[in-house]
Design an enzyme around this catalytic site. Structure first.
Site, PDB file in Angstrom:
ATOM      1  N   LYS A  85       0.820  -1.210   0.000  1.00  0.00           N
ATOM      2  CA  LYS A  85       0.000   0.000   0.000  1.00  0.00           C
ATOM      3  C   LYS A  85       0.853   1.259   0.000  1.00  0.00           C
ATOM      4  O   LYS A  85       0.464   2.264  -0.578  1.00  0.00           O
ATOM      5  CB  LYS A  85      -0.976   0.010   1.201  1.00  0.00           C
ATOM      6  CG  LYS A  85      -2.186  -0.884   0.977  1.00  0.00           C
ATOM      7  CD  LYS A  85      -3.353  -0.464   1.843  1.00  0.00           C
ATOM      8  CE  LYS A  85      -4.546  -1.387   1.637  1.00  0.00           C
ATOM      9  NZ  LYS A  85      -5.584  -1.182   2.642  1.00  0.00           N
TER      10      LYS A  85
ATOM     11  N   LYS B 168      -4.078 -10.882  -6.775  1.00  0.00           N
ATOM     12  CA  LYS B 168      -5.374 -11.234  -6.178  1.00  0.00           C
ATOM     13  C   LYS B 168      -6.472 -10.306  -6.711  1.00  0.00           C
ATOM     14  O   LYS B 168      -6.204  -9.162  -7.093  1.00  0.00           O
ATOM     15  CB  LYS B 168      -5.309 -11.202  -4.643  1.00  0.00           C
ATOM     16  CG  LYS B 168      -5.326  -9.826  -4.038  1.00  0.00           C
ATOM     17  CD  LYS B 168      -5.700  -9.854  -2.552  1.00  0.00           C
ATOM     18  CE  LYS B 168      -5.741  -8.408  -2.058  1.00  0.00           C
ATOM     19  NZ  LYS B 168      -6.207  -8.208  -0.721  1.00  0.00           N
TER      20      LYS B 168
ATOM     21  N   LYS C  55     -11.008  -5.073  -4.947  1.00  0.00           N
ATOM     22  CA  LYS C  55     -12.021  -4.073  -5.280  1.00  0.00           C
ATOM     23  C   LYS C  55     -11.401  -2.721  -5.614  1.00  0.00           C
ATOM     24  O   LYS C  55     -12.059  -1.853  -6.141  1.00  0.00           O
ATOM     25  CB  LYS C  55     -13.073  -3.941  -4.175  1.00  0.00           C
ATOM     26  CG  LYS C  55     -12.552  -3.691  -2.776  1.00  0.00           C
ATOM     27  CD  LYS C  55     -13.712  -3.761  -1.772  1.00  0.00           C
ATOM     28  CE  LYS C  55     -13.278  -3.695  -0.355  1.00  0.00           C
ATOM     29  NZ  LYS C  55     -13.198  -4.629   0.567  1.00  0.00           N
TER      30      LYS C  55
HETATM   31  P1  AMP Z   1     -10.968  -6.454   2.583  1.00  0.00           P
HETATM   32  O1  AMP Z   1     -11.742  -6.202   1.359  1.00  0.00           O
HETATM   33  O2  AMP Z   1      -9.505  -6.209   2.378  1.00  0.00           O
HETATM   34  O3  AMP Z   1     -11.536  -5.804   3.778  1.00  0.00           O
HETATM   35  O4  AMP Z   1     -11.079  -8.029   2.816  1.00  0.00           O
HETATM   36  C1  AMP Z   1     -12.184  -8.644   3.440  1.00  0.00           C
HETATM   37  C2  AMP Z   1     -11.986 -10.131   3.476  1.00  0.00           C
HETATM   38  O5  AMP Z   1     -11.953 -10.674   2.144  1.00  0.00           O
HETATM   39  C3  AMP Z   1     -10.662 -10.552   4.126  1.00  0.00           C
HETATM   40  O6  AMP Z   1     -10.892 -11.706   4.907  1.00  0.00           O
HETATM   41  C4  AMP Z   1      -9.780 -10.887   2.950  1.00  0.00           C
HETATM   42  O7  AMP Z   1      -8.806 -11.845   3.275  1.00  0.00           O
HETATM   43  C5  AMP Z   1     -10.784 -11.459   1.951  1.00  0.00           C
HETATM   44  N1  AMP Z   1     -10.326 -11.285   0.567  1.00  0.00           N
HETATM   45  C6  AMP Z   1     -10.023 -10.107  -0.048  1.00  0.00           C
HETATM   46  N2  AMP Z   1      -9.657 -10.316  -1.332  1.00  0.00           N
HETATM   47  C7  AMP Z   1      -9.708 -11.664  -1.524  1.00  0.00           C
HETATM   48  C8  AMP Z   1      -9.442 -12.510  -2.662  1.00  0.00           C
HETATM   49  N3  AMP Z   1      -9.062 -12.032  -3.838  1.00  0.00           N
HETATM   50  N4  AMP Z   1      -9.606 -13.843  -2.501  1.00  0.00           N
HETATM   51  C9  AMP Z   1     -10.013 -14.354  -1.321  1.00  0.00           C
HETATM   52  N5  AMP Z   1     -10.276 -13.615  -0.226  1.00  0.00           N
HETATM   53  C10 AMP Z   1     -10.138 -12.280  -0.320  1.00  0.00           C
END
Ligand code: AMP
Ligand code: TRP
Length: 336
Positions: free
Chosen positions: A120, A202, A205
């Site tokens: 980041k 990965k 969003k």
């Molecule tokens: P965040 O959007 O960073 O708040 O992530 C929320 C949850 O989604 C966390 O548990 C992340 O580990 C999971 N996560 C985010 N991106 C991925 C992805 N591409 N594949 C699997 N899990 C994800």
């Protein structure tokens, strides 16, 4: 003789998601879907991590909307605010309070090793703020306040969970058993859904290319179109292989949603071109997300209902969080 049935208290599961954009299929398969599955057997505690989201700059009106939207989505996927505690992180000030305490038990060196910080700060070189650096301490506070047994997350959060466990163990080592040291709960399938445009990365969003991710609110047409455009290879055989990251990712997605094994899928699409397979993946994903989107649209029309639930959730969360915060503060020597 009467046999008294002693009821075992349910184990606790806790997790959070940042309201930094509409969640993707990666968030859903890696985390959210597991939260819903766990809510039957575990005492669930789930939050919208709005405090974490301001480590990168947010536009206020949009940010406010995204917080409502993330909360609505948590209910839309099937989290039941009567069964689980579903709340918004900033409504429970104990998170920031414990975070300060824990930051004094966290080393600069261990925070410097966090890969998400490195990523980041490279992406937002003009805003490498202290919050971005101490982010894992706040996450440790989110977790440790609730004494959970398990933390269901995607694979990318493993390192943050390890530091939370290290901080807890260090604190316990100094003061006795204050925090439960939780276990990560990373499902084998879906733990890392990859970008549709660059399967080495990965799915995220915050990707600038909208074709790289499936948003949980994309229409059926958008979903199918994005899968059709997904980057693959030229072999045209549906099989999992390290050098076929794109197709392997699509097989993974199809597998988590349908419950079919890799072998079954390879057999099912034996001799079919990628076109047929990509459409099939798009269709199962669209079918899975359609009812969620419908419930989400209804919930977003009823702000009062969302507000009532997130206020109640925060009250329940604060009750649990206060207990742990006081215990930790007392051990340190604060006058309560
Ligand atoms: P965040 O959007 O960073 O708040 O992530 C929320 C949850 O989604 C966390 O548990 C992340 O580990 C999971 N996560 C985010 N991106 C991925 C992805 N591409 N594949 C699997 N899990 C994800
Ligand atoms: N850092 C997590 C992510 O980006 C979100 C998060 C914040 C979290 N607090 C948490 C996840 C506590 C699990 C437990 O995905």
């Amino acid at each position: 003789m009467c046999s008294e049935k002693t009821e075992q208290p349910r184990k606790r599961a806790l997790s959070c998601i940042q309201p930094s954009g509409i969640p993707t299929l990666g968030n859903y398969l890696g985390a959210l879907k597991n939260w819903v599955a766990m809510q039957e057997d575990f005492e669930g505690i789930f939050a919208v991590a709005d405090l974490h989201a301001i480590t990168v700059r947010q536009e206020p009106a949009k940010f406010r909307q995204q917080i409502y939207s993330a909360y609505a989505l948590l209910l839309a996927i099937g989290l039941d605010p009567q069964k689980s505690t579903v709340f918004i992180q900033s409504h429970v000030p104990q998170h920031t309070q414990l975070s300060w305490l824990l930051s004094c038990y966290t080393q600069f060196g261990e925070l410097s090793r966090m890969t998400q910080f490195k990523d980041k700060s490279a992406r937002h070189a003009d805003n490498i703020n202290a919050g971005l650096f101490t982010y894992p301490v706040l996450m440790a506070a989110d977790i440790l306040l609730y004494q959970p047994d398990f933390v269901p997350v995607g694979a990318d959060q493993k390192q943050h969970l390890e530091i939370a466990r290290d901080i807890a163990a260090r604190f316990n080592g100094l003061y006795g058993e204050v925090f439960r040291v939780p276990e990560p709960y990373i499902a084998k399938a879906g733990a890392k859904v990859m970008s549709l445009q660059d399967p080495e990365k990965k799915m995220s969003k915050s990707d600038e290319n909208v074709n790289a991710y499936i948003s949980m609110l994309d229409s059926r047409e958008e979903i199918i179109r994005k899968f059709k455009r997904a980057v693959t290879d030229s072999e045209a055989v549906v099989r999992v292989a390290p050098e076929k990251a794109g197709i392997s990712n699509l097989i993974g997605i199809y597998s988590v949603i349908t419950g079919k094994s890799t072998e079954e899928i390879e057999r099912e699409f034996d001799g079919c071109g990628y076109g047929t397979f990509k459409t099939a993946v798009g269709e199962v994903v669209a079918d899975e997300l359609a009812p969620i989107r419908e419930r989400y649209d209804q919930l977003m029309k009823d702000k009062a209902y969302l507000e009532e639930n997130f206020r109640q959730g925060a009250d329940r969360a604060a009750y649990m969080a206060t207990k742990t915060l006081r215990k930790a503060a007392k051990k340190i020597g604060f006058v309560l």
